[in-house]
Motif scaffolding. Structure first.
Motif, PDB file in Angstrom:
ATOM      1  N   LEU A 296      44.971  14.923 -23.389  1.00  0.00           N
ATOM      2  CA  LEU A 296      43.555  14.551 -23.290  1.00  0.00           C
ATOM      3  C   LEU A 296      42.661  15.490 -24.082  1.00  0.00           C
ATOM      4  CD1 LEU A 296      43.272  13.773 -19.454  1.00  0.00           C
ATOM      5  CD2 LEU A 296      43.530  12.125 -21.322  1.00  0.00           C
ATOM      6  N   GLN A 297      41.535  14.964 -24.541  1.00  0.00           N
ATOM      7  CA  GLN A 297      40.524  15.791 -25.195  1.00  0.00           C
ATOM      8  C   GLN A 297      39.489  16.172 -24.138  1.00  0.00           C
ATOM      9  OE1 GLN A 297      39.247  14.529 -29.085  1.00  0.00           O
ATOM     10  NE2 GLN A 297      37.240  15.470 -28.830  1.00  0.00           N
ATOM     11  N   ILE A 298      39.766  17.284 -23.468  1.00  0.00           N
ATOM     12  CA  ILE A 298      38.929  17.709 -22.343  1.00  0.00           C
ATOM     13  C   ILE A 298      37.849  18.665 -22.819  1.00  0.00           C
ATOM     14  CG2 ILE A 298      38.912  18.977 -20.158  1.00  0.00           C
ATOM     15  CD1 ILE A 298      41.776  18.010 -19.681  1.00  0.00           C
ATOM     16  N   ASN A 299      36.612  18.321 -22.523  1.00  0.00           N
ATOM     17  CA  ASN A 299      35.519  19.265 -22.744  1.00  0.00           C
ATOM     18  C   ASN A 299      35.514  20.239 -21.567  1.00  0.00           C
ATOM     19  OD1 ASN A 299      33.276  20.573 -23.606  1.00  0.00           O
ATOM     20  ND2 ASN A 299      31.875  18.851 -23.356  1.00  0.00           N
ATOM     21  N   GLN A 300      35.252  19.712 -20.362  1.00  0.00           N
ATOM     22  CA  GLN A 300      35.482  20.435 -19.119  1.00  0.00           C
ATOM     23  C   GLN A 300      36.020  19.439 -18.099  1.00  0.00           C
ATOM     24  OE1 GLN A 300      31.517  22.461 -18.503  1.00  0.00           O
ATOM     25  NE2 GLN A 300      32.815  24.231 -18.063  1.00  0.00           N
ATOM     26  N   SER A 301      36.877  19.921 -17.196  1.00  0.00           N
ATOM     27  CA  SER A 301      37.442  19.044 -16.176  1.00  0.00           C
ATOM     28  C   SER A 301      37.245  19.648 -14.790  1.00  0.00           C
ATOM     29  CB  SER A 301      38.937  18.809 -16.421  1.00  0.00           C
ATOM     30  OG  SER A 301      39.712  19.910 -15.976  1.00  0.00           O
ATOM     31  N   ILE A 302      37.116  18.763 -13.797  1.00  0.00           N
ATOM     32  CA  ILE A 302      37.141  19.167 -12.389  1.00  0.00           C
ATOM     33  C   ILE A 302      38.358  18.507 -11.757  1.00  0.00           C
ATOM     34  CG2 ILE A 302      35.957  19.082 -10.168  1.00  0.00           C
ATOM     35  CD1 ILE A 302      33.315  19.147 -11.602  1.00  0.00           C
ATOM     36  N   ILE A 303      39.179  19.312 -11.068  1.00  0.00           N
ATOM     37  CA  ILE A 303      40.436  18.841 -10.477  1.00  0.00           C
ATOM     38  C   ILE A 303      40.339  19.013  -8.965  1.00  0.00           C
ATOM     39  CG2 ILE A 303      42.947  19.126 -10.465  1.00  0.00           C
ATOM     40  CD1 ILE A 303      42.382  20.673 -13.237  1.00  0.00           C
ATOM     41  N   PHE A 304      40.518  17.926  -8.228  1.00  0.00           N
ATOM     42  CA  PHE A 304      40.305  17.947  -6.778  1.00  0.00           C
ATOM     43  C   PHE A 304      41.621  18.021  -6.006  1.00  0.00           C
ATOM     44  CE2 PHE A 304      36.272  16.031  -8.114  1.00  0.00           C
ATOM     45  CZ  PHE A 304      35.392  16.790  -7.378  1.00  0.00           C
ATOM     46  N   MET A 348      32.093  28.849 -19.430  1.00  0.00           N
ATOM     47  CA  MET A 348      32.978  29.992 -19.625  1.00  0.00           C
ATOM     48  C   MET A 348      34.434  29.673 -19.273  1.00  0.00           C
ATOM     49  SD  MET A 348      30.450  32.991 -18.223  1.00  0.00           S
ATOM     50  CE  MET A 348      31.640  34.306 -18.486  1.00  0.00           C
ATOM     51  N   CYS A 349      34.678  28.492 -18.728  1.00  0.00           N
ATOM     52  CA  CYS A 349      36.042  28.084 -18.386  1.00  0.00           C
ATOM     53  C   CYS A 349      36.122  26.570 -18.520  1.00  0.00           C
ATOM     54  CB  CYS A 349      36.379  28.519 -16.961  1.00  0.00           C
ATOM     55  SG  CYS A 349      38.086  28.217 -16.488  1.00  0.00           S
ATOM     56  N   ARG A 350      37.288  26.068 -18.941  1.00  0.00           N
ATOM     57  CA  ARG A 350      37.420  24.637 -19.182  1.00  0.00           C
ATOM     58  C   ARG A 350      37.741  23.839 -17.924  1.00  0.00           C
ATOM     59  NH1 ARG A 350      40.209  22.659 -24.563  1.00  0.00           N
ATOM     60  NH2 ARG A 350      38.184  23.417 -25.217  1.00  0.00           N
ATOM     61  N   ASN A 351      38.528  24.421 -17.012  1.00  0.00           N
ATOM     62  CA  ASN A 351      39.000  23.663 -15.856  1.00  0.00           C
ATOM     63  C   ASN A 351      38.584  24.326 -14.539  1.00  0.00           C
ATOM     64  OD1 ASN A 351      40.761  21.840 -17.552  1.00  0.00           O
ATOM     65  ND2 ASN A 351      41.732  23.804 -17.993  1.00  0.00           N
ATOM     66  N   ASP A 356      36.521  19.333  -1.628  1.00  0.00           N
ATOM     67  CA  ASP A 356      35.403  18.384  -1.633  1.00  0.00           C
ATOM     68  C   ASP A 356      34.042  19.052  -1.488  1.00  0.00           C
ATOM     69  OD1 ASP A 356      36.704  15.934  -2.089  1.00  0.00           O
ATOM     70  OD2 ASP A 356      37.510  15.983  -0.065  1.00  0.00           O
ATOM     71  N   LEU A 357      34.032  20.351  -1.335  1.00  0.00           N
ATOM     72  CA  LEU A 357      32.780  21.113  -1.404  1.00  0.00           C
ATOM     73  C   LEU A 357      31.982  20.739  -2.649  1.00  0.00           C
ATOM     74  CD1 LEU A 357      31.078  23.857  -0.839  1.00  0.00           C
ATOM     75  CD2 LEU A 357      32.673  24.871  -2.446  1.00  0.00           C
ATOM     76  N   PHE A 358      32.683  20.434  -3.717  1.00  0.00           N
ATOM     77  CA  PHE A 358      32.053  20.284  -5.021  1.00  0.00           C
ATOM     78  C   PHE A 358      31.715  18.842  -5.374  1.00  0.00           C
ATOM     79  CE2 PHE A 358      31.586  22.080  -9.394  1.00  0.00           C
ATOM     80  CZ  PHE A 358      30.971  23.247  -9.029  1.00  0.00           C
ATOM     81  N   THR A 359      31.842  17.915  -4.409  1.00  0.00           N
ATOM     82  CA  THR A 359      31.622  16.515  -4.749  1.00  0.00           C
ATOM     83  C   THR A 359      30.168  16.083  -4.625  1.00  0.00           C
ATOM     84  OG1 THR A 359      32.116  15.836  -2.479  1.00  0.00           O
ATOM     85  CG2 THR A 359      33.937  15.824  -4.040  1.00  0.00           C
ATOM     86  N   ARG A 360      29.346  16.871  -3.984  1.00  0.00           N
ATOM     87  CA  ARG A 360      28.008  16.398  -3.643  1.00  0.00           C
ATOM     88  C   ARG A 360      26.945  16.820  -4.642  1.00  0.00           C
ATOM     89  NH1 ARG A 360      27.273  12.359   0.166  1.00  0.00           N
ATOM     90  NH2 ARG A 360      29.193  12.299   1.366  1.00  0.00           N
ATOM     91  N   GLY A 361      26.597  15.892  -5.528  1.00  0.00           N
ATOM     92  CA  GLY A 361      25.422  16.076  -6.361  1.00  0.00           C
ATOM     93  C   GLY A 361      25.538  17.084  -7.485  1.00  0.00           C
ATOM     94  N   ILE A 362      26.690  17.729  -7.639  1.00  0.00           N
ATOM     95  CA  ILE A 362      26.798  18.767  -8.656  1.00  0.00           C
ATOM     96  C   ILE A 362      26.775  18.131 -10.035  1.00  0.00           C
ATOM     97  CG2 ILE A 362      28.225  20.633  -9.544  1.00  0.00           C
ATOM     98  CD1 ILE A 362      26.853  21.124  -6.800  1.00  0.00           C
ATOM     99  N   ASP A 363      25.842  18.573 -10.854  1.00  0.00           N
ATOM    100  CA  ASP A 363      25.570  17.943 -12.145  1.00  0.00           C
ATOM    101  C   ASP A 363      25.878  18.912 -13.275  1.00  0.00           C
ATOM    102  OD1 ASP A 363      24.620  16.263 -14.113  1.00  0.00           O
ATOM    103  OD2 ASP A 363      22.530  16.876 -13.850  1.00  0.00           O
ATOM    104  N   ILE A 364      27.056  18.757 -13.888  1.00  0.00           N
ATOM    105  CA  ILE A 364      27.425  19.572 -15.050  1.00  0.00           C
ATOM    106  C   ILE A 364      27.732  18.611 -16.185  1.00  0.00           C
ATOM    107  CG2 ILE A 364      29.052  21.272 -15.973  1.00  0.00           C
ATOM    108  CD1 ILE A 364      29.369  22.331 -13.102  1.00  0.00           C
ATOM    109  N   GLN A 365      26.805  18.509 -17.126  1.00  0.00           N
ATOM    110  CA  GLN A 365      26.861  17.482 -18.170  1.00  0.00           C
ATOM    111  C   GLN A 365      28.133  17.557 -19.010  1.00  0.00           C
ATOM    112  OE1 GLN A 365      24.571  14.978 -18.993  1.00  0.00           O
ATOM    113  NE2 GLN A 365      23.485  15.422 -17.107  1.00  0.00           N
ATOM    114  N   ALA A 366      28.712  18.754 -19.159  1.00  0.00           N
ATOM    115  CA  ALA A 366      29.865  18.919 -20.043  1.00  0.00           C
ATOM    116  C   ALA A 366      31.159  18.371 -19.453  1.00  0.00           C
ATOM    117  CB  ALA A 366      30.044  20.402 -20.385  1.00  0.00           C
ATOM    118  N   VAL A 367      31.180  18.063 -18.155  1.00  0.00           N
ATOM    119  CA  VAL A 367      32.404  17.561 -17.528  1.00  0.00           C
ATOM    120  C   VAL A 367      32.639  16.112 -17.965  1.00  0.00           C
ATOM    121  CG1 VAL A 367      33.532  16.951 -15.349  1.00  0.00           C
ATOM    122  CG2 VAL A 367      32.243  19.090 -15.530  1.00  0.00           C
TER     123      VAL A 367
END
Length: 435
Positions: A296-304, A348-351, A356-367
């Motif tokens: 994959l061409q990942i800019n930034q990823s969030i892994i749950f 500063m980090c790609r991944n 589920d702490l991080f599922t609510r409303g967090i807005d990071i455009q690069a993901v």
């Protein structure tokens, strides 16, 4: 690029009149005439493709809402060119003082939909708390307060305060000795401040519940009732969420006065997020993840992951595979959570591996990629997780690692969300998730 502070190089001679206009913009005062927009310090225009989730509007401009020019300056300097559909619908109603019950997808501009009218209704001649924004997590509180501060940067003496559990109560007491107009908070901390009479909300006429479905769950419901009943009877209540379970209806009937209802949820998932699943044995998940990273061409990823223990184990595995990786979960110290959140937002980090702490409303455009290493059991959880990519109408990718035990959850989530999660192809077209 210093010229960006004045909106670009200026043609023609600089006279004393133009110099005084430049000075007034920098000091937070607004110069006269239409060239106030030309002198704004705007970010570069975002020319990425956007979906109709944010472009299907009636053509209303921010200037059409009769907002103070100082607020308009903050809106444009934030890079917001035109209202999104949820902003177009809710801002004029909220400015009128009416209660609002709004459903809109994750990542379509809900924060601006309530912060803009909230800032527009603040009276700087009054030095008491005028508005509360309640959110379910500390990270979302920090993010929301930062947006409010940026939008109000030209509004002179307007003060925004953020307060959450896990921080020093003494600091909050000292800040509340000075003038505070807007407080962004998690429910437990603000209720504590109200009960101790440190935060006086007797004249607070506006309250927002962001991610209202979570705030009105069993975890917070009693606290929300206690907070609302301590506000003036004339208070205005704004509820914003992507999903509205029965608890929201109960709260509405108990506390709200003929709310104006907005529902922009013809479908639940974002149009720009392509969803795939891969059947995999539990013991081969890490190998599958390694393959995804390489393809994959990942800019930034969030892994749950579904537990804090698995978050830490997976983050260690990813690091051992040679990829940059942070992790975050609710059991970490707040200071460290803040640092991880800040550094990931800064690229500063790609991944990032998280619970589920991080599922609510967090807005990071690069993901642009979300991976469900552990598949969730609840449709609401899935909806909020994949909504971390494809923010504000942009393209994103959601990949789900499905074990034999997950097959019923997959079918249920597809059915309840009325969405199509496709088998993962050998090669995923980059045009689906790369700008």
């Amino acid at each position: 690029m210093n010229q960006g502070k004045l909106g670009g190089p200026r043609s023609g001679p600089i006279n004393s009149k133009s110099m005084s206009k430049e000075k007034s913009v920098h000091s937070g005062q607004v110069g006269e005439g239409e060239d106030w927009k030309a002198n704004l310090n705007r970010p570069p225009v975002d020319n990425r493709q956007k979906t109709t989730d944010v472009t299907s509007t009636k053509g209303v401009e921010f200037e059409d809402f009769c907002l103070k020019r100082e607020l308009l300056m903050g809106i444009f300097e934030k890079g917001w060119e035109k209202p999104s559909p949820i902003q177009e619908e809710s801002i004029p109603i909220a400015l009128s003082g009416r209660d609002v019950l709004a459903r809109a997808k994750n990542g379509t501009g809900k924060s601006g939909a309530y912060l803009i009218p909230m800032l527009g209704r603040c009276d700087l001649n009054k030095d008491h708390i005028q508005a509360l924004v309640l959110v379910p997590t500390r990270e979302l509180a920090l993010q929301t307060s930062q947006i409010a501060i940026e939008l109000s940067r030209h509004m002179g003496a307007l003060n925004v305060m953020v307060t959450t559990g896990g921080t020093n109560l003494r600091d909050d007491i000292m800040r509340l000795e000075n003038s505070v107009h807007i407080i962004v908070a998690t429910p437990g901390r603000i209720l504590d401040l109200i009960n101790k009479r440190i935060a006086k909300v007797d004249h607070c006429n506006m309250i927002v519940l962001d991610e209202a479905d979570k705030l009105l769950s069993q975890d917070f419901k009693q606290m929300m009732d206690n907070i609302v009943t301590q506000l003036p009877v004339s208070r205005q209540i704004l509820l914003f969420s992507a999903t509205f379970p029965i608890t929201v209806k109960d709260f509405m009937l108990k506390h709200m006065k003929k709310p104006y209802e907005i529902n922009l949820m013809e479908e639940l998932t974002l149009k720009g997020v392509s969803q795939f699943y891969a059947y995999v044995e539990e013991k081969k998940k890490v190998h599958c993840l390694n393959t995804l990273f390489s393809k994959l061409q990942i800019n930034q990823s969030i892994i749950f992951c579904n537990s804090t223990h698995r978050v830490e184990l997976l983050a260690k595995k990813i690091t051992e595979l040679g990829y940059s990786c942070f992790y975050i979960h609710a059991r970490m110290k707040q200071e460290y959570r803040n640092r991880v959140f800040h550094d990931f937002r800064q690229g500063m980090c790609r991944n990032l591996v998280c619970s589920d702490l991080f599922t609510r409303g967090i807005d990071i455009q690069a993901v642009n990629v979300v991976i469900n290493f552990d598949f969730p059991k609840m449709p609401e959880t899935y909806l909020h997780r994949i909504g971390r990519s494809g923010r504000y109408g942009h393209l994103g990718l959601a990949i789900n690692l499905i074990t034999y035990d997950d097959r019923f959850s997959l079918a249920r989530i597809e059915e309840e969300l009325k969405t199509d999660i496709k088998p993962i192809p050998p090669v995923i077209d980059k045009s689906l998730y790369v700008a």
